[in-house]
Scaffold this active site. Sequence first.
Site, mmCIF file in Angstrom:
data_model
loop_
_atom_site.group_PDB
_atom_site.id
_atom_site.type_symbol
_atom_site.label_atom_id
_atom_site.label_comp_id
_atom_site.label_asym_id
_atom_site.label_seq_id
_atom_site.Cartn_x
_atom_site.Cartn_y
_atom_site.Cartn_z
ATOM 1 N N GLN A 89 -3.619 3.289 4.688
ATOM 2 C CA GLN A 89 -4.250 2.258 3.862
ATOM 3 C C GLN A 89 -4.017 0.882 4.469
ATOM 4 O OE1 GLN A 89 -2.279 3.293 0.091
ATOM 5 N NE2 GLN A 89 -4.264 3.891 -0.728
ATOM 6 N N VAL A 118 0.862 -1.185 0.000
ATOM 7 C CA VAL A 118 0.000 0.000 0.000
ATOM 8 C C VAL A 118 0.894 1.229 0.000
ATOM 9 C CG1 VAL A 118 -2.032 -1.031 1.072
ATOM 10 C CG2 VAL A 118 -0.202 -0.122 2.520
ATOM 11 N N SER A 119 0.385 2.322 -0.535
ATOM 12 C CA SER A 119 1.208 3.514 -0.734
ATOM 13 C C SER A 119 1.294 4.415 0.491
ATOM 14 C CB SER A 119 0.672 4.323 -1.921
ATOM 15 O OG SER A 119 0.662 3.538 -3.098
ATOM 16 N N THR A 120 0.275 4.394 1.354
ATOM 17 C CA THR A 120 0.265 5.280 2.513
ATOM 18 C C THR A 120 -0.010 4.490 3.793
ATOM 19 O OG1 THR A 120 -2.100 5.754 2.263
ATOM 20 C CG2 THR A 120 -0.558 7.202 1.109
#
Length: 212
Positions: free
Chosen positions: A25, A20-22
């Site tokens: 999330q 996941v990017s953040t």
Amino acid sequence: MKPLEQQDQRKKRAALYYRVSTSDQSTAMQEGDLKRFVEARGFTVYDEYKDMAFSGATKNRPALDRLMDDARKRRFDVVLVWRFDRFARSTTHLLSALSEFRHLSIDFVSYNENMDTSSPMGEAMFTVVAAMAKLERDIIRERVTAGVRQAMKKRMSWGRRKIEQTNPAVCTRILELRRQGLGMGAIGKHVALSSRTVWRFLRGVEACSQVA
């Protein structure tokens, strides 16, 4: 007694990769889908590799690096990802990983794209991915060439080097490194240019490509 093919399939050790990017999330959806797939196919989970809060463009991801290291040690038989963009940062990166997995006799499954390199359809998709990667490189090369030609017409220059003195191969390399997510300083070290020169070059080529 189960068919021989199904028995062999049940022996496969699977590596599950999530990203996941953040930090806000969750990988819950990815984990749920992949674990259900593992159960349906009768695989054994060797390990789960999870990169939290890492952009897809990031070159070095701890969990992915560990997965690739374990792959080279033949610790599992198949890699499962939720979607291509969760795993690879570019078409070129995806093709490189798939080629390495093939060499290591490791299958690759992308859940959402329905790609399984152990199947004939998966092999066909591998060929398509390879063709797309080549097309991507050709497009980049063409855009760089067009930008250089346009810049030469306008006698544009960046930093200490004029565009006439810039090797087209260096131009291509700069754009490839930028697409991989590298910063100006890191790119400059790779091509022996200052970060300022790289920055001006990228801005100039982008402007020239728009009018080329």
